[in-house]
Design a protein around this motif. Structure first.
Motif, PDB file in Angstrom:
ATOM      1  N   LYS A  71       0.840  -1.201   0.000  1.00  0.00           N
ATOM      2  CA  LYS A  71       0.000   0.000   0.000  1.00  0.00           C
ATOM      3  C   LYS A  71       0.875   1.252   0.000  1.00  0.00           C
ATOM      4  N   SER A  72       1.943   1.240   0.813  1.00  0.00           N
ATOM      5  CA  SER A  72       2.844   2.390   0.885  1.00  0.00           C
ATOM      6  C   SER A  72       3.535   2.632  -0.458  1.00  0.00           C
ATOM      7  N   GLN A  73       3.960   1.542  -1.096  1.00  0.00           N
ATOM      8  CA  GLN A  73       4.604   1.666  -2.402  1.00  0.00           C
ATOM      9  C   GLN A  73       3.656   2.234  -3.449  1.00  0.00           C
ATOM     10  N   MET A  74       2.392   1.791  -3.381  1.00  0.00           N
ATOM     11  CA  MET A  74       1.403   2.263  -4.356  1.00  0.00           C
ATOM     12  C   MET A  74       1.108   3.756  -4.183  1.00  0.00           C
ATOM     13  N   LEU A  75       1.316   4.263  -2.960  1.00  0.00           N
ATOM     14  CA  LEU A  75       1.014   5.669  -2.685  1.00  0.00           C
ATOM     15  C   LEU A  75       2.168   6.600  -3.047  1.00  0.00           C
ATOM     16  N   LEU A  76       3.358   6.007  -3.256  1.00  0.00           N
ATOM     17  CA  LEU A  76       4.511   6.839  -3.610  1.00  0.00           C
ATOM     18  C   LEU A  76       4.327   7.450  -5.000  1.00  0.00           C
ATOM     19  N   PRO A  77       4.727   8.703  -5.188  1.00  0.00           N
ATOM     20  CA  PRO A  77       4.624   9.324  -6.527  1.00  0.00           C
ATOM     21  C   PRO A  77       5.547   8.617  -7.511  1.00  0.00           C
ATOM     22  N   LYS A  78       5.069   8.427  -8.724  1.00  0.00           N
ATOM     23  CA  LYS A  78       5.876   7.766  -9.760  1.00  0.00           C
ATOM     24  C   LYS A  78       7.005   8.700 -10.206  1.00  0.00           C
ATOM     25  N   GLN A  79       8.197   8.188 -10.133  1.00  0.00           N
ATOM     26  CA  GLN A  79       9.360   8.981 -10.537  1.00  0.00           C
ATOM     27  C   GLN A  79       9.632   8.790 -12.028  1.00  0.00           C
ATOM     28  N   GLU A  80      10.024   9.877 -12.646  1.00  0.00           N
ATOM     29  CA  GLU A  80      10.363   9.793 -14.069  1.00  0.00           C
ATOM     30  C   GLU A  80      11.682   9.043 -14.234  1.00  0.00           C
ATOM     31  N   LEU A  81      11.695   8.064 -15.107  1.00  0.00           N
ATOM     32  CA  LEU A  81      12.900   7.273 -15.338  1.00  0.00           C
ATOM     33  C   LEU A  81      13.835   8.023 -16.276  1.00  0.00           C
ATOM     34  N   GLU A  82      15.093   7.995 -15.927  1.00  0.00           N
ATOM     35  CA  GLU A  82      16.073   8.736 -16.706  1.00  0.00           C
ATOM     36  C   GLU A  82      16.171   8.241 -18.141  1.00  0.00           C
ATOM     37  N   ASP A  83      15.934   6.955 -18.338  1.00  0.00           N
ATOM     38  CA  ASP A  83      16.049   6.411 -19.687  1.00  0.00           C
ATOM     39  C   ASP A  83      14.711   6.405 -20.428  1.00  0.00           C
ATOM     40  N   ASP A  84      13.684   7.067 -19.848  1.00  0.00           N
ATOM     41  CA  ASP A  84      12.377   7.200 -20.494  1.00  0.00           C
ATOM     42  C   ASP A  84      11.768   5.853 -20.887  1.00  0.00           C
ATOM     43  N   LEU A  85      11.897   4.866 -20.016  1.00  0.00           N
ATOM     44  CA  LEU A  85      11.256   3.577 -20.281  1.00  0.00           C
ATOM     45  C   LEU A  85       9.750   3.724 -20.193  1.00  0.00           C
ATOM     46  N   ASP A  86       9.042   2.919 -20.980  1.00  0.00           N
ATOM     47  CA  ASP A  86       7.592   2.938 -20.920  1.00  0.00           C
ATOM     48  C   ASP A  86       7.125   2.449 -19.559  1.00  0.00           C
ATOM     49  N   GLU A  87       5.942   2.881 -19.131  1.00  0.00           N
ATOM     50  CA  GLU A  87       5.395   2.494 -17.841  1.00  0.00           C
ATOM     51  C   GLU A  87       5.180   0.993 -17.732  1.00  0.00           C
ATOM     52  N   GLU A  88       4.949   0.335 -18.867  1.00  0.00           N
ATOM     53  CA  GLU A  88       4.667  -1.091 -18.827  1.00  0.00           C
ATOM     54  C   GLU A  88       5.852  -1.891 -18.298  1.00  0.00           C
ATOM     55  N   TYR A  89       7.053  -1.280 -18.317  1.00  0.00           N
ATOM     56  CA  TYR A  89       8.231  -1.975 -17.819  1.00  0.00           C
ATOM     57  C   TYR A  89       8.462  -1.714 -16.338  1.00  0.00           C
ATOM     58  N   MET A  90       7.667  -0.852 -15.749  1.00  0.00           N
ATOM     59  CA  MET A  90       7.789  -0.582 -14.318  1.00  0.00           C
ATOM     60  C   MET A  90       7.143  -1.723 -13.546  1.00  0.00           C
ATOM     61  N   GLU A  91       7.829  -2.215 -12.543  1.00  0.00           N
ATOM     62  CA  GLU A  91       7.334  -3.348 -11.770  1.00  0.00           C
ATOM     63  C   GLU A  91       6.152  -2.933 -10.907  1.00  0.00           C
ATOM     64  N   ASP A  92       5.093  -3.719 -10.958  1.00  0.00           N
ATOM     65  CA  ASP A  92       3.902  -3.472 -10.149  1.00  0.00           C
ATOM     66  C   ASP A  92       4.140  -4.086  -8.770  1.00  0.00           C
ATOM     67  N   PRO A  93       4.035  -3.289  -7.693  1.00  0.00           N
ATOM     68  CA  PRO A  93       4.272  -3.814  -6.346  1.00  0.00           C
ATOM     69  C   PRO A  93       3.332  -4.966  -5.982  1.00  0.00           C
ATOM     70  N   ARG A  94       2.200  -5.066  -6.699  1.00  0.00           N
ATOM     71  CA  ARG A  94       1.211  -6.104  -6.398  1.00  0.00           C
ATOM     72  C   ARG A  94       1.520  -7.426  -7.087  1.00  0.00           C
ATOM     73  N   GLU A  95       2.483  -7.420  -8.006  1.00  0.00           N
ATOM     74  CA  GLU A  95       2.703  -8.565  -8.883  1.00  0.00           C
ATOM     75  C   GLU A  95       2.964  -9.863  -8.109  1.00  0.00           C
ATOM     76  N   GLU A  96       3.878  -9.823  -7.156  1.00  0.00           N
ATOM     77  CA  GLU A  96       4.229 -11.046  -6.420  1.00  0.00           C
ATOM     78  C   GLU A  96       3.040 -11.594  -5.650  1.00  0.00           C
ATOM     79  N   LEU A  97       2.305 -10.705  -4.972  1.00  0.00           N
ATOM     80  CA  LEU A  97       1.126 -11.135  -4.217  1.00  0.00           C
ATOM     81  C   LEU A  97       0.070 -11.707  -5.150  1.00  0.00           C
ATOM     82  N   MET A  98      -0.125 -11.059  -6.295  1.00  0.00           N
ATOM     83  CA  MET A  98      -1.106 -11.529  -7.271  1.00  0.00           C
ATOM     84  C   MET A  98      -0.771 -12.944  -7.733  1.00  0.00           C
ATOM     85  N   GLN A  99       0.495 -13.184  -8.051  1.00  0.00           N
ATOM     86  CA  GLN A  99       0.902 -14.508  -8.513  1.00  0.00           C
ATOM     87  C   GLN A  99       0.723 -15.559  -7.423  1.00  0.00           C
ATOM     88  N   ARG A 100       1.025 -15.188  -6.180  1.00  0.00           N
ATOM     89  CA  ARG A 100       0.835 -16.112  -5.063  1.00  0.00           C
ATOM     90  C   ARG A 100      -0.642 -16.482  -4.918  1.00  0.00           C
TER      91      ARG A 100
END
Length: 249
Positions: A71-100
């Protein structure tokens, strides 16, 4: 509180079961979990169990910490990546829990199918003298939710405390209500048997005394475990009714 009133969480299967229960109850998309909502509901269940002095396994508290961290991670403001990667490459904090949760749900579904198959095969060889199944419930309640879990029971108690504004049940200063569990079981059973149309769960808790609430809740669980009563709910979030097994045979 009397040691005999405590409930060990052997009855509970684990924190992933509680999360799946909440996901089903609130019709949440397991692939897009609203972390703030699921964390709030999870913590409410944990607080209810703690308030009733249930013997909560440490894994429940570990999951609570995990949810709060996500929850804390989800509330953090998204930082702009220096290499301008697309958002789809940003890891979702929920991913591990979702897979479990997805893997655990698959495991449970397979286990349930195997259990059903085992029960079917057992019926080919033996037939118990009396077997009550929820399909044998009278027609007037066949459309109701009869697959009541321990989490449904805790949820019903949580909602009852909210409705009656007993968020902090207290012990009376006049008389301490140390009721033997066997005595309360007999009282609850008689009360349920005297209401053939179903007894509203809340009716079992006329007193805000903490000891009375806990021993009554344990008495209900024991009666359900002994197959003397069963619980029925029209649908999620609605009132829960208790019926006597004798009335259904």
């Amino acid at each position: 509180m009397h040691e005999g009133y405590k409930v060990k969480l052997d009855t509970f299967e684990g924190p992933l079961d509680l999360l799946l229960h909440l996901i089903n109850q609130f019709e949440i998309d397991i692939y897009d979990i609203p972390v703030a909502q699921i964390t709030q509901q999870y913590m409410e269940y944990i607080h209810t169990m703690q308030h009733l002095e249930l013997n909560i396994a440490s894994e429940y508290l570990v999951m609570a910490s995990t949810l709060l961290a996500i929850k804390s991670q989800m509330l953090l403001p998204k930082q702009e990546l220096e290499d301008d990667l697309d958002e789809e490459y940003m890891e979702d904090p929920r991913e591990e829990l979702m897979q479990r949760l997805i893997e655990y749900r698959k495991y449970k579904e397979i286990a349930e199918r195997l259990k059903e198959k085992e029960n079917e095969e057992n019926q080919l060889y033996t037939r118990p003298p009396v077997v009550f199944e929820f399909k044998d419930i009278p027609e007037k309640i066949t459309t109701k939710q009869t697959d009541i879990s321990i989490f449904d029971m805790v949820g019903a108690l949580k909602n009852m405390l909210k409705r009656k504004e007993w968020t902090e049940p207290h012990d009376t200063t006049v008389q301490r209500m140390d009721i033997p569990i066997e005595t309360r079981m007999k009282e609850v059973l008689q009360q349920v048997q005297s209401n053939s149309d179903g007894l509203v769960f809340d009716k079992l808790f006329p007193s805000p005394t903490k000891n009375y609430i806990v021993v009554t809740f344990v008495a209900v669980l024991e009666l359900m475990k002994d197959k003397q009563i069963y619980a029925v709910q029209e649908r999620h979030f609605e009132e829960l009714y208790l019926y006597s097994m004798e009335e259904s045979t």
